[in-house]
Design an enzyme around this catalytic site. Structure first.
Site, PDB file in Angstrom:
ATOM      1  N   ASN A   9      -4.203   1.063  -2.394  1.00  0.00           N
ATOM      2  CA  ASN A   9      -4.177   1.750  -3.689  1.00  0.00           C
ATOM      3  C   ASN A   9      -4.618   0.758  -4.760  1.00  0.00           C
ATOM      4  OD1 ASN A   9      -3.543   3.067  -6.059  1.00  0.00           O
ATOM      5  ND2 ASN A   9      -1.309   2.991  -5.770  1.00  0.00           N
ATOM      6  N   LYS A  11      -4.979   1.249  -7.833  1.00  0.00           N
ATOM      7  CA  LYS A  11      -4.412   1.555  -9.164  1.00  0.00           C
ATOM      8  C   LYS A  11      -5.559   1.544 -10.191  1.00  0.00           C
ATOM      9  CE  LYS A  11      -0.099  -0.138  -7.485  1.00  0.00           C
ATOM     10  NZ  LYS A  11       1.228  -0.649  -7.749  1.00  0.00           N
ATOM     11  N   HIS A  95       3.344   8.860  -6.961  1.00  0.00           N
ATOM     12  CA  HIS A  95       3.535   7.398  -7.014  1.00  0.00           C
ATOM     13  C   HIS A  95       4.560   7.090  -8.110  1.00  0.00           C
ATOM     14  CE1 HIS A  95       2.808   3.146  -7.588  1.00  0.00           C
ATOM     15  NE2 HIS A  95       2.262   3.153  -6.384  1.00  0.00           N
ATOM     16  N   GLU A  97       4.620   4.953 -10.351  1.00  0.00           N
ATOM     17  CA  GLU A  97       4.039   4.714 -11.675  1.00  0.00           C
ATOM     18  C   GLU A  97       3.751   6.036 -12.375  1.00  0.00           C
ATOM     19  OE1 GLU A  97       0.986   2.014 -10.297  1.00  0.00           O
ATOM     20  OE2 GLU A  97       2.593   0.598  -9.802  1.00  0.00           O
ATOM     21  N   GLU A 167       8.236   3.401  -1.138  1.00  0.00           N
ATOM     22  CA  GLU A 167       7.911   2.250  -1.981  1.00  0.00           C
ATOM     23  C   GLU A 167       9.078   2.002  -2.930  1.00  0.00           C
ATOM     24  OE1 GLU A 167       3.362   1.651  -2.427  1.00  0.00           O
ATOM     25  OE2 GLU A 167       3.978   3.144  -3.900  1.00  0.00           O
ATOM     26  N   GLY A 173       4.633  -4.773  -6.979  1.00  0.00           N
ATOM     27  CA  GLY A 173       3.984  -5.750  -7.852  1.00  0.00           C
ATOM     28  C   GLY A 173       4.895  -6.896  -8.274  1.00  0.00           C
ATOM     29  N   SER A 211       4.684  -4.972  -2.447  1.00  0.00           N
ATOM     30  CA  SER A 211       4.429  -6.399  -2.178  1.00  0.00           C
ATOM     31  C   SER A 211       4.144  -6.688  -0.703  1.00  0.00           C
ATOM     32  CB  SER A 211       5.585  -7.267  -2.705  1.00  0.00           C
ATOM     33  OG  SER A 211       5.667  -7.139  -4.116  1.00  0.00           O
TER      34      SER A 211
HETATM   35  P1  13P Z   1       1.900  -3.921  -4.629  1.00  0.00           P
HETATM   36  O1  13P Z   1       1.430  -4.068  -3.196  1.00  0.00           O
HETATM   37  O2  13P Z   1       0.995  -4.560  -5.619  1.00  0.00           O
HETATM   38  O3  13P Z   1       3.335  -4.294  -4.774  1.00  0.00           O
HETATM   39  O4  13P Z   1       1.838  -2.333  -4.963  1.00  0.00           O
HETATM   40  C1  13P Z   1       2.411  -1.420  -4.093  1.00  0.00           C
HETATM   41  C2  13P Z   1       2.024  -0.049  -4.522  1.00  0.00           C
HETATM   42  O5  13P Z   1       2.486   0.441  -5.533  1.00  0.00           O
HETATM   43  C3  13P Z   1       1.031   0.664  -3.702  1.00  0.00           C
HETATM   44  O6  13P Z   1       0.961   2.005  -4.063  1.00  0.00           O
END
Ligand code: 13P
Length: 252
Positions: A9, A11, A95, A97, A167, A173, A211
């Site tokens: 992803n 983002k 997601h 976010e 997640e 992140g 992560s």
């Molecule tokens: P990271 O791997 O950067 O922690 O992000 C995970 C994520 O949100 C994938 O959708």
């Protein structure tokens, strides 16, 4: 047999150049993967056309979000029918976010997931608890309730198009990752919830995200209920992303 999936992803990151370089490299390396992993790239929607060209049908492509409608006066939205028509195979739904920054509710997640699968795409439905929810001992109940409500509109025939990504919000992140045994335990809970909903739980792929890096992927992917990963930051570095794909045990 459950699908083994490693999805990147991006983002709101990337560019036309990155789409070309990274996807070209990943495609050529993916050819030599002998562990049965399906590699999925999920760029910002504006780059989907470029990524599809580079992917040449050898790696799958998805979008990060879809609208709650199939067509009409919804400026700025993209429907799941359009996503399928463009040549994608996957759409992320819910997601964290989107839930946290854009107010996406469980109801919206349920509508989107059902539109995605009825359009002939696979939906990667994301669930996960916050740090506060984990520390107060509510992680399992929060995640179970997100699974139940987010998948409440899925018809019996469409379960084969559902993938669930766990997640934990505190691991996204941050460089902190759930231990492989904590992740396994939540995945087993999710599979139990799916079973209680009448879904063919043993056939539904469950991905872990938060992560995931080359140095923790092998331990996570060795767990019996972890069928792959949803990768953020590390999916933007071609070599790292491909190493994660390689860590999948062959024949698992
Ligand atoms: P990271 O791997 O950067 O922690 O992000 C995970 C994520 O949100 C994938 O959708």
């Amino acid at each position: 047999m459950r699908r083994k999936i490693v999805a990147g992803n991006w983002k709101m990151n990337g560019s036309k150049d990155l789409s070309e370089e990274l996807v070209g490299y990943v495609r050529s390396e993916a050819e030599s993967l002998d562990n049965g992993v399906e590699v999925v790239v999920i760029p910002p929607a504006i780059y989907v056309g470029d990524v599809l060209k580079q992917a040449q049908g050898q790696i799958s492509v998805g979008v990060q979000n879809v609208g709650q409608w199939q067509s009409g006066a919804y400026t700025g939205e993209i429907s799941s029918e359009m996503v399928r028509d463009a040549g994608c195979r996957y759409a992320l739904v819910g997601h964290s976010e989107r839930r946290q920054l854009f107010g996406e509710t469980d109801e919206a997640v349920a509508i989107k997931a059902s539109l995605v699968v009825s359009s002939g795409l696979s939906a990667i439905v994301c669930v996960g608890e916050t740090l506060e929810e984990r520390e107060s001992g509510r992680a399992e109940s929060v995640v179970s309730s997100q699974v139940r409500s987010g998948l409440s509109l899925i018809k019996q025939d469409d379960w084969h198009s559902i993938v669930v990504a766990y997640e934990p919000v505190w691991a996204i992140g941050t460089g902190k990752t759930a231990t492989s045994s904590d992740a396994q335990s939540m995945h087993a809970t999710i599979r139990g919830v799916l079973k209680s909903m009448g879904a063919p739980a043993e056939e539904i792929s469950l991905l872990y995200g938060g992560s995931v890096k080359a140095d923790n992927a092998a331990a996570l992917f060795a767990e019996p209920d972890i069928d792959g990963g949803l990768i953020g930051g590390a999916s933007l570095v071609a070599k790292d992303f491909i190493s994660i794909c390689r860590y999948f045990p062959a024949g698992a």
